[in-house]
Design a protein around this motif. Structure first.
Motif, short mmCIF file in Angstrom:
data_model
loop_
_atom_site.label_atom_id
_atom_site.label_comp_id
_atom_site.label_asym_id
_atom_site.label_seq_id
_atom_site.Cartn_x
_atom_site.Cartn_y
_atom_site.Cartn_z
N LEU A 209 -14.60 -13.25 -36.87
CA LEU A 209 -15.97 -13.72 -36.75
C LEU A 209 -16.05 -15.24 -36.86
CD1 LEU A 209 -17.77 -10.99 -38.90
CD2 LEU A 209 -17.99 -11.32 -36.43
N GLU A 210 -15.27 -15.81 -37.78
CA GLU A 210 -15.28 -17.26 -37.97
C GLU A 210 -14.71 -18.00 -36.76
OE1 GLU A 210 -13.21 -17.97 -41.62
OE2 GLU A 210 -14.97 -17.52 -42.87
N LEU A 211 -13.84 -17.32 -36.02
CA LEU A 211 -13.27 -17.92 -34.82
C LEU A 211 -14.19 -17.79 -33.60
CD1 LEU A 211 -9.55 -16.81 -35.26
CD2 LEU A 211 -10.41 -19.17 -35.30
N GLY A 212 -15.34 -17.15 -33.79
CA GLY A 212 -16.35 -17.08 -32.74
C GLY A 212 -16.10 -16.07 -31.64
N ALA A 213 -15.27 -15.06 -31.93
CA ALA A 213 -14.92 -14.10 -30.88
C ALA A 213 -16.06 -13.14 -30.54
CB ALA A 213 -13.69 -13.29 -31.31
N LEU A 214 -17.01 -12.94 -31.46
CA LEU A 214 -18.06 -11.95 -31.23
C LEU A 214 -18.88 -12.28 -29.98
CD1 LEU A 214 -19.41 -9.39 -32.28
CD2 LEU A 214 -20.94 -10.84 -33.64
N ALA A 215 -19.19 -13.54 -29.77
CA ALA A 215 -19.99 -13.93 -28.60
C ALA A 215 -19.27 -13.58 -27.30
CB ALA A 215 -20.30 -15.43 -28.66
N THR A 216 -17.97 -13.85 -27.26
CA THR A 216 -17.19 -13.54 -26.05
C THR A 216 -17.11 -12.05 -25.83
OG1 THR A 216 -15.84 -15.53 -26.43
CG2 THR A 216 -14.97 -13.88 -24.92
N LEU A 217 -16.87 -11.31 -26.89
CA LEU A 217 -16.76 -9.85 -26.77
C LEU A 217 -18.08 -9.23 -26.32
CD1 LEU A 217 -14.67 -9.21 -30.00
CD2 LEU A 217 -13.90 -8.75 -27.66
N THR A 218 -19.19 -9.76 -26.82
CA THR A 218 -20.51 -9.23 -26.43
C THR A 218 -20.75 -9.43 -24.93
OG1 THR A 218 -21.38 -9.73 -28.65
CG2 THR A 218 -22.98 -9.37 -26.90
N LYS A 219 -20.31 -10.57 -24.41
CA LYS A 219 -20.45 -10.81 -22.97
C LYS A 219 -19.54 -9.87 -22.17
CE LYS A 219 -21.65 -15.70 -23.54
NZ LYS A 219 -21.17 -17.10 -23.39
N MET A 220 -18.36 -9.58 -22.72
CA MET A 220 -17.42 -8.70 -22.04
C MET A 220 -17.94 -7.27 -21.91
SD MET A 220 -13.79 -10.01 -23.66
CE MET A 220 -12.89 -8.58 -23.05
N VAL A 221 -18.83 -6.87 -22.82
CA VAL A 221 -19.41 -5.52 -22.76
C VAL A 221 -20.17 -5.33 -21.45
CG1 VAL A 221 -21.04 -3.94 -23.85
CG2 VAL A 221 -19.49 -5.29 -25.27
N LYS A 222 -20.61 -6.41 -20.85
CA LYS A 222 -21.37 -6.34 -19.59
C LYS A 222 -20.45 -6.36 -18.37
CE LYS A 222 -25.13 -8.85 -21.85
NZ LYS A 222 -25.92 -10.10 -21.87
N SER A 223 -19.14 -6.28 -18.58
CA SER A 223 -18.18 -6.36 -17.49
C SER A 223 -18.40 -5.23 -16.47
CB SER A 223 -16.76 -6.28 -18.05
OG SER A 223 -15.81 -6.11 -17.01
N SER A 224 -18.09 -5.52 -15.22
CA SER A 224 -18.18 -4.49 -14.17
C SER A 224 -17.06 -3.47 -14.30
CB SER A 224 -18.12 -5.15 -12.79
OG SER A 224 -16.92 -5.91 -12.65
N SER A 225 -16.03 -3.81 -15.07
CA SER A 225 -14.95 -2.87 -15.35
C SER A 225 -15.33 -2.02 -16.55
CB SER A 225 -13.64 -3.62 -15.64
OG SER A 225 -12.70 -2.76 -16.26
N ALA A 226 -15.48 -0.72 -16.35
CA ALA A 226 -15.89 0.17 -17.44
C ALA A 226 -14.88 0.13 -18.58
CB ALA A 226 -16.05 1.60 -16.92
N ASP A 227 -13.59 0.11 -18.26
CA ASP A 227 -12.56 0.12 -19.31
C ASP A 227 -12.62 -1.15 -20.15
OD1 ASP A 227 -11.63 2.60 -18.59
OD2 ASP A 227 -9.99 1.84 -17.34
N GLU A 228 -12.82 -2.29 -19.48
CA GLU A 228 -12.94 -3.55 -20.22
C GLU A 228 -14.18 -3.53 -21.11
OE1 GLU A 228 -13.57 -8.36 -19.49
OE2 GLU A 228 -13.08 -7.05 -17.80
N ALA A 229 -15.29 -3.06 -20.57
CA ALA A 229 -16.53 -3.00 -21.34
C ALA A 229 -16.38 -2.10 -22.56
CB ALA A 229 -17.67 -2.49 -20.45
N ILE A 230 -15.71 -0.97 -22.40
CA ILE A 230 -15.54 -0.01 -23.50
C ILE A 230 -14.66 -0.59 -24.60
CG2 ILE A 230 -14.45 2.19 -24.10
CD1 ILE A 230 -15.48 3.19 -21.33
N LYS A 231 -13.57 -1.26 -24.20
CA LYS A 231 -12.67 -1.85 -25.20
C LYS A 231 -13.36 -3.02 -25.91
CE LYS A 231 -9.16 0.85 -24.92
NZ LYS A 231 -9.82 1.93 -24.18
N ALA A 232 -14.15 -3.79 -25.17
CA ALA A 232 -14.88 -4.89 -25.79
C ALA A 232 -15.91 -4.36 -26.78
CB ALA A 232 -15.56 -5.75 -24.73
N PHE A 233 -16.58 -3.27 -26.39
CA PHE A 233 -17.57 -2.68 -27.30
C PHE A 233 -16.90 -2.12 -28.55
CE2 PHE A 233 -20.62 0.26 -29.03
CZ PHE A 233 -21.84 -0.33 -28.77
N TYR A 234 -15.73 -1.53 -28.35
CA TYR A 234 -14.96 -1.04 -29.50
C TYR A 234 -14.67 -2.17 -30.49
CZ TYR A 234 -10.64 0.25 -31.96
OH TYR A 234 -9.67 0.46 -32.92
#
Length: 397
Positions: A209-234
């Motif tokens: 969290l301190e490294l700021g990864a949450l913002a990037t992961l939240t954007k990745m949840v909107k990926s057109s790749s379902a697998d990428e979105a699911i792993k990011a949401f995980y």
């Protein structure tokens, strides 16, 4: 384990036994390298010599290094192991051959065998993680080797101690950097690693969290790749589950809007919708367990609540069940209003429709037990709902 026969002698015995085990050792040295995580296929981006170098120099004087590196701790350690797995007649024959060697030949053979033992020593999980991280930090690394290094880390971070070691090695910075890689699989596996490392691990959660990864992961949840979105949401779920600070950051990143978009869009992959409503249930439960903490504003958002209730109309029974768990927890929050559930969300009608659907499904003997469990949960939600409406029904405890 028995000791060496006195007739052989300690010094000669070491040489003799190691000579006898030479062929076995050479064969073992050619086998695929493994760590305490069995079955791994380690990166070939580095030469074998680099792997041995990472394992550290031999040091027979410290038990700590022996425990860290694995393998035989010394020549005497190999000797004791081989004695118990040797043919006595062949041992005596080999002893006679050794006795015919000159002192210089014995010395040379001893050096050769000691080098062989070094090659047989297995690196620790921490050393293997460092090798994989060194690969990731190599800008000229091929895409195939980058995938392999990430797959190795994915397996290695499973134990909580290894996940903590990843932080200490500075590995989180490298993994988070890979979230922006142009290759979908690299981004997906990197998110997966962060999720595994953060799962039920406040130490790693805090670092990520301190490294700021949450913002990037939240954007990745909107990926057109379902697998990428699911792993990011995980990964997002793993970071904020049981972590109040993480949940506040999640809300600041419009995480509630992201959840609502997933829940209300039937075109979203069903796996992602299940994970989303499961997270809602978990966040509400966390709120119930921390009653002294202010409740997140989106818990009382009418449209958000309706997106959860509407899931009870899904044709996917697993999604319906997870929605019921979420509704059950949301109904018990202080800031949610019974009339909003009744008039705006239509919860009463939704529960009645679900009752009829479940009665029809019970005719299928194969699924009957599961359907009955879901019906039990539906009745529990109905009781809590009626109690919140003030109809004199006691809320089950």
């Amino acid at each position: 384990m028995g000791r060496i026969p006195a007739s052989i002698g300690t010094g000669i015995g070491i040489i003799l036994l190691l000579i006898m085990g030479m062929d076995m050792a050479r064969t073992s040295a050619e086998l695929e390298n493994t760590s305490s995580s069995a079955g791994l296929f380690w990166s070939t981006a580095k030469e074998e010599g680099d792997l041995v170098h990472k394992a550290g120099p031999a040091d027979d004087s410290t038990a700590a290094s022996e425990d860290l590196d694995g393998g035989f701790s010394s020549l005497d350690g190999m000797l004791q192991w081989a004695i118990g797995h040797s043919d006595t007649a062949k041992l005596k024959e080999t002893a006679q051959d050794v006795q015919r060697l000159s002192p210089s030949e014995l010395k040379q053979r001893q050096l050769e065998l000691k080098e062989l033992v070094e090659k047989l020593k297995m690196p620790s999980d921490a050393q293997l993680m460092q090798i994989a991280l060194d690969d990731l930090n190599n800008s000229s690394l091929s895409l195939e080797d980058r995938h392999r290094a990430l797959q190795e880390l994915l397996i290695l971070v499973e134990p909580i101690d290894n996940a903590n070691d990843l932080c200490k090695l500075g590995g989180l910075v490298a993994i988070i950097r890979e979230l922006n890689h142009p290759d979908t699989d690299v981004r997906k596996i990197s998110a997966w690693i962060l999720g595994k490392a953060s799962q039920n691990n406040p130490f790693v959660q805090k670092q990520v969290l301190e490294l700021g990864a949450l913002a990037t992961l939240t954007k990745m949840v909107k990926s057109s790749s379902a697998d990428e979105a699911i792993k990011a949401f995980y990964a997002v779920s793993a970071l904020i589950r049981g972590n109040v600070a993480g949940q506040e950051l999640f809300y600041a990143e419009a995480g509630d809007k992201m959840l609502q978009d997933i829940l209300s869009n039937p075109g979203v992959d069903i796996r992602l919708r299940r994970k989303a409503v499961f997270l809602v249930a978990d966040l509400a439960e966390c709120q119930l367990e921390n009653i002294d903490q202010p409740e997140m504003p989106f818990f009382s958002n009418h449209f958000f609540l309706k997106s959860v209730v509407d899931l009870t109309a899904s044709t996917d029974l697993d999604l319906q069940e997870k929605a019921l768990v979420a509704i059950k927890n949301l109904l018990q929050l202080r800031t949610t209003e019974a009339l909003v559930f009744k008039d705006f969300c239509g919860l009463g009608d939704a529960l009645e429709r679900m009752k009829q659907q479940l009665e029809d499904l019970m005719l299928d003997e194969y699924h009957r037990d599961y359907v009955m469990d879901v019906e039990g949960l539906r009745k529990e939600v109905e009781l809590i709902f009626q109690a919140k409406l003030g109809k004199g029904v006691r809320v089950p405890t």
